[in-house]
Structures are given as structure tokens and as C-alpha cells.
Design a protein around this motif. Structure first.
Motif, mmCIF file in Angstrom:
data_model
loop_
_atom_site.group_PDB
_atom_site.id
_atom_site.type_symbol
_atom_site.label_atom_id
_atom_site.label_comp_id
_atom_site.label_asym_id
_atom_site.label_seq_id
_atom_site.Cartn_x
_atom_site.Cartn_y
_atom_site.Cartn_z
ATOM 1 N N UNK A 42 0.867 -1.133 0.099
ATOM 2 C CA UNK A 42 -0.061 -0.052 -0.069
ATOM 3 C C UNK A 42 1.114 1.335 -0.011
ATOM 4 N N UNK A 43 1.646 1.328 -0.883
ATOM 5 C CA UNK A 43 2.821 2.183 -0.767
ATOM 6 C C UNK A 43 2.325 3.307 -1.072
ATOM 7 N N UNK A 44 2.843 4.653 -0.608
ATOM 8 C CA UNK A 44 2.423 5.878 -0.943
ATOM 9 C C UNK A 44 2.692 5.983 -2.363
ATOM 10 N N UNK A 45 1.566 6.464 -3.396
ATOM 11 C CA UNK A 45 1.708 6.571 -4.865
ATOM 12 C C UNK A 45 3.066 7.696 -5.159
ATOM 13 N N UNK A 53 4.847 0.795 -8.621
ATOM 14 C CA UNK A 53 4.102 -0.202 -8.317
ATOM 15 C C UNK A 53 5.031 -1.608 -8.028
ATOM 16 N N UNK A 54 5.981 -1.287 -6.920
ATOM 17 C CA UNK A 54 6.709 -2.506 -6.676
ATOM 18 C C UNK A 54 6.750 -2.287 -4.965
ATOM 19 N N UNK A 55 7.224 -3.237 -4.452
ATOM 20 C CA UNK A 55 7.281 -3.416 -3.018
ATOM 21 C C UNK A 55 8.863 -3.387 -2.735
ATOM 22 N N UNK A 56 9.146 -3.344 -1.263
ATOM 23 C CA UNK A 56 10.409 -3.272 -1.022
ATOM 24 C C UNK A 56 11.319 -4.584 -1.165
ATOM 25 N N UNK A 57 10.304 -5.657 -1.406
ATOM 26 C CA UNK A 57 10.842 -7.155 -1.735
ATOM 27 C C UNK A 57 10.797 -7.477 -3.310
ATOM 28 N N UNK A 58 10.824 -6.495 -4.032
ATOM 29 C CA UNK A 58 10.744 -6.887 -5.488
ATOM 30 C C UNK A 58 12.342 -7.104 -5.836
ATOM 31 N N UNK A 59 12.417 -8.076 -6.780
ATOM 32 C CA UNK A 59 13.744 -8.530 -7.245
ATOM 33 C C UNK A 59 14.367 -7.474 -8.055
#
Length: 238
Positions: A42-45, A53-59
């Protein structure tokens, strides 16, 4: 067993199709300074993660793909401002990751931390930086992945003698490392055009991992026809 002769050009075509010399570096989750957070999705846009549109865990591979997708959307809409934000977001996340890997080296300078930093650079196609870090890793220890990746970089650059030396080094801890043997076989085939040496390595690979006899390159070198269980597709060991 006697091995039938196969033309170098025919085998090279198969090798080019199924084996990429200088293969991908080890997949590594994108590092982050603050650890994982459940709310990442739900990251700040307006944040770098939100823009791409990624997360902290994205490769790293996922991050590059997200950059490409979002940039294509911006270009399709002729939205230069959005395109600039995509590039800003990507650069910000890469900078964060680099800081994390640099921190690992500062905190524990050794073969593994140097390899990880080199692997980070190789993923970003910063090959000179990757080579430097792999060489530093090998000053500490015989790090198999660092030696193997360095060999692949050298092979891609056409420096075959040094590349072979590092494949041999990578095999010292375990002479039955199939990944390293396969990479070395591609050098013998594509770089040296040495079918006999390639066959020797392929036979060793098959003796270690018999299921690899289904690999198209292996079958071409052994001049074998498809066996009865061809309905079971070969999965390339990458």
C-alpha cells in the motif's frame, strides 16, 4: 562410449538457442535499509515504490521490468512528466539498494559481501564494476559464484584463457559443479570451437546428472535420437 561426430556449426546453433553465454547473475531480492514491511503493497503513490508499483521485496529483475512497463505507459500517453518520475523512482531505488550493499561491505568486508555487490552491479549491466568486486571477493577466498560469474564476464569479452582459469578455480571446491561445467562447455564450444573438449565436459555433466541427457545440446553432441519418454520436456537448469 564412442561419440559420433557432429559439425561445430550445427551444435553451435543449438547452443546459442538453449544456453546464453554470460548467463544471468544470481537472483537477489532488492535490498532495503529498513527491512520488510507488510504495508509495502500500500505504498504512497508518490514514493518511488508507488510510482513503479513495486514493494521493498521486489527483485532487481522485477524492478527493471516495472520501470520498462511504467515508462512505456508514459510514452504511450506522451506524458514527459510521468516518464521523468519513473526514471526518478528507479534511480532512487537503485541508489537505496547500492547503499545497502555498500553498507554490507563496510560492516563485513569479505568474499560474500563483495560477491553480492558485484552481483548487484552485474544485474544492472555495470560489468566493469561487477568485475572489480568479483576480483576483490576472490582475494578473500575461492568464492565459487564470484569465480564463475567473473569467468562468464571474461568469456563474453573474448578473454578465453583467463575465463578458463576462473572456471577451473570455481571447480576447486567441487569438481562436479554442473553449472560451472556447463558454462565451461559453452566456452569450449563457442569460444574454442573444440568439439572434443566440449564432449568430455558434457559426458562428465551427464555422469553427474543423468537427466541432463535430454538437453538439446547434450543430445546433439552425443548424436542421440529422442528417447521414448520425450513427452517429459527437459527443464533447462538455470
Amino acid at each position: 562410449r564412442m561419440l559420433a561426430k557432429t559439425s561445430t556449426s550445427a551444435v553451435a546453433r543449438i547452443a546459442h538457442q538453449y544456453i546464453r553465454v554470460g548467463s544471468r547473475p544470481r537472483r537477489t531480492a532488492r535490498a532495503r535499509a529498513s527491512g520488510s514491511r507488510a504495508e509495502d503493497k500500500f505504498a504512497d503513490p508518490e514514493s518511488p515504490e508507488g510510482v513503479l508499483r513495486v514493494s521493498k521485496r521486489t527483485s532487481f529483475e522485477g524492478l527493471k521490468a516495472a520501470r520498462r512497463v511504467e515508462a512505456e505507459k508514459a510514452r504511450a500517453e506522451n506524458d514527459d512528466a510521468r516518464l521523468a518520475r519513473v526514471e526518478w523512482a528507479y534511480d532512487a531505488l537503485i541508489a537505496e539498494s547500492r547503499a545497502w550493499f555498500d553498507g554490507r561491505v563496510r560492516d563485513d568486508d569479505g568474499a560474500e559481501s563483495r560477491f553480492q555487490l558485484g552481483n548487484f552491479y552485474q544485474t544492472l549491466e555495470k560489468f566493469e564494476d561487477a568485475e572489480r568486486e568479483y576480483r576483490k571477493a576472490l582475494e578473500f577466498d575461492t568464492h565459487v559464484d564470484a569465480a564463475n560469474n567473473l569467468a562468464m564476464l571474461l568469456q563474453e569479452r573474448g578473454e578465453l584463457d583467463e575465463a578458463e582459469a576462473y572456471y577451473i578455480l570455481a571447480l576447486k571446491p567441487n569438481e562436479n559443479n554442473v553449472d560451472v561445467l556447463f558454462n565451461w562447455a559453452t566456452l569450449k564450444l563457442n569460444g574454442r570451437q573444440d568439439l572434443n573438449a566440449t564432449r568430455v565436459l558434457i559426458e562428465k555433466i551427464v555422469s553427474i546428472q543423468p537427466d541432463l541427457k535430454k538437453h538439446p545440446l547434450v543430445k546433439a553432441l552425443r548424436d542421440e535420437e529422442d528417447d521414448d519418454d520425450e513427452g517429459e520436456p527437459f527443464v533447462i537448469p538455470i
